[in-house]
Design a protein around this motif. Structure first.
Motif, PDB file in Angstrom:
ATOM      1  N   ILE A   1       3.426   8.062  -1.784  1.00 20.11           N
ATOM      2  CA  ILE A   1       2.155   7.958  -1.079  1.00 20.11           C
ATOM      3  C   ILE A   1       2.236   6.697  -0.226  1.00 20.11           C
ATOM      4  O   ILE A   1       2.698   5.665  -0.691  1.00 20.11           O
ATOM      5  N   ALA A   2       1.851   6.827   1.050  1.00 14.39           N
ATOM      6  CA  ALA A   2       1.969   5.712   1.989  1.00 14.39           C
ATOM      7  C   ALA A   2       1.002   5.926   3.140  1.00 14.39           C
ATOM      8  O   ALA A   2       0.546   7.051   3.375  1.00 14.39           O
ATOM      9  N   PRO A   3       0.700   4.864   3.880  1.00  9.06           N
ATOM     10  CA  PRO A   3      -0.149   5.041   5.057  1.00  9.06           C
ATOM     11  C   PRO A   3       0.493   6.032   6.024  1.00  9.06           C
ATOM     12  O   PRO A   3       1.717   6.022   6.203  1.00  9.06           O
TER      13      PRO A   3
ATOM     14  N   GLN B   1       4.090  12.107   0.438  1.00  7.29           N
ATOM     15  CA  GLN B   1       5.410  12.203   1.040  1.00  7.29           C
ATOM     16  C   GLN B   1       6.492  12.561   0.026  1.00  7.29           C
ATOM     17  O   GLN B   1       6.413  12.169  -1.142  1.00  7.29           O
ATOM     18  N   LYS B   2       7.483  13.264   0.503  1.00  8.30           N
ATOM     19  CA  LYS B   2       8.713  13.500  -0.250  1.00  8.30           C
ATOM     20  C   LYS B   2       8.448  13.921  -1.694  1.00  8.30           C
ATOM     21  O   LYS B   2       8.973  13.353  -2.634  1.00  8.30           O
TER      22      LYS B   2
ATOM     23  N   ASN C   1       0.815  -1.222   0.000  1.00  7.41           N
ATOM     24  CA  ASN C   1       0.000   0.000   0.000  1.00  7.41           C
ATOM     25  C   ASN C   1       0.847   1.270   0.000  1.00  7.41           C
ATOM     26  O   ASN C   1       0.420   2.312   0.474  1.00  7.41           O
ATOM     27  N   LYS C   2       2.055   1.183  -0.555  1.00  8.12           N
ATOM     28  CA  LYS C   2       2.954   2.330  -0.676  1.00  8.12           C
ATOM     29  C   LYS C   2       3.457   2.407  -2.115  1.00  8.12           C
ATOM     30  O   LYS C   2       3.601   1.380  -2.774  1.00  8.12           O
ATOM     31  N   ALA C   3       3.749   3.616  -2.564  1.00  9.28           N
ATOM     32  CA  ALA C   3       4.354   3.774  -3.893  1.00  9.28           C
ATOM     33  C   ALA C   3       5.148   5.070  -3.931  1.00  9.28           C
ATOM     34  O   ALA C   3       4.783   6.054  -3.274  1.00  9.28           O
TER      35      ALA C   3
END
Length: 161
Positions: free
Chosen positions: A71-73, A85-86, A53-55
């Motif tokens: 994108i992540a939890p 994120q980042k 569930n992250k990319a």
């Protein structure tokens, strides 16, 4: 026609992505502590974002990485909220609509993973970034959510997916 493309990160991209993120943070005068600058994840972004569930997506133009975003939890709110994120772009990538497309790519991924909201933290003086987030439906909230560890990032924004 675009001369750039967005794709998922590959192991051979790690060094370029780390250098890009740190150079943009230095350019922006961001503190090196309490921000993404000191994140251990920068050492191996591919491994950091390989969970289901992250990319992490990068923008490539002429075989060169000019930007990226993940994108992540959201740590501490994993069930319903993801975190953008980042997200950083080199100067030559800015003002070309790449950020809009990157945000949409990340939000689409978050929605596909079943998240209900997306959260982001930034700095007060990153006005262009804040404007871009607002254009994409993010609104400022009073207090931080989750536990990002980025205590120097004092602007908190959220969006329903």
């Amino acid at each position: 026609m675009n001369t750039w493309k967005i794709r998922e990160i590959k192991p051979e991209d790690n060094a370029a992505v780390r250098a890009l993120i740190r150079s943009v943070l230095v350019e922006m005068g961001v503190p090196k502590v309490g921000t993404a600058y000191e994140d251990k994840a920068l050492d191996d972004m591919t491994a950091e974002y390989e969970a289901e569930n992250k990319a992490y997506f990068i923008v490539e133009e002429n075989s060169r990485i000019i930007g990226g975003a993940g994108i992540a939890p959201l740590t501490g709110c994993e069930d319903e909220i993801c975190e953008l994120q980042k997200m950083y772009f080199l100067p030559e990538a800015r003002g070309r609509g790449i950020g809009m497309e990157m945000i949409q790519t990340c939000l689409n991924y978050g929605q596909e993973q079943g998240f209900k909201k997306c959260y982001i933290e930034t700095l007060p003086y990153m006005e262009n970034a804040r404007r871009l987030y607002s254009k994409n439906g993010f609104t400022t909230i009073e207090k931080p959510l989750g536990n990002t560890g980025h205590y120097n990032c004092t602007v908190y924004m959220i969006k329903d997916l």
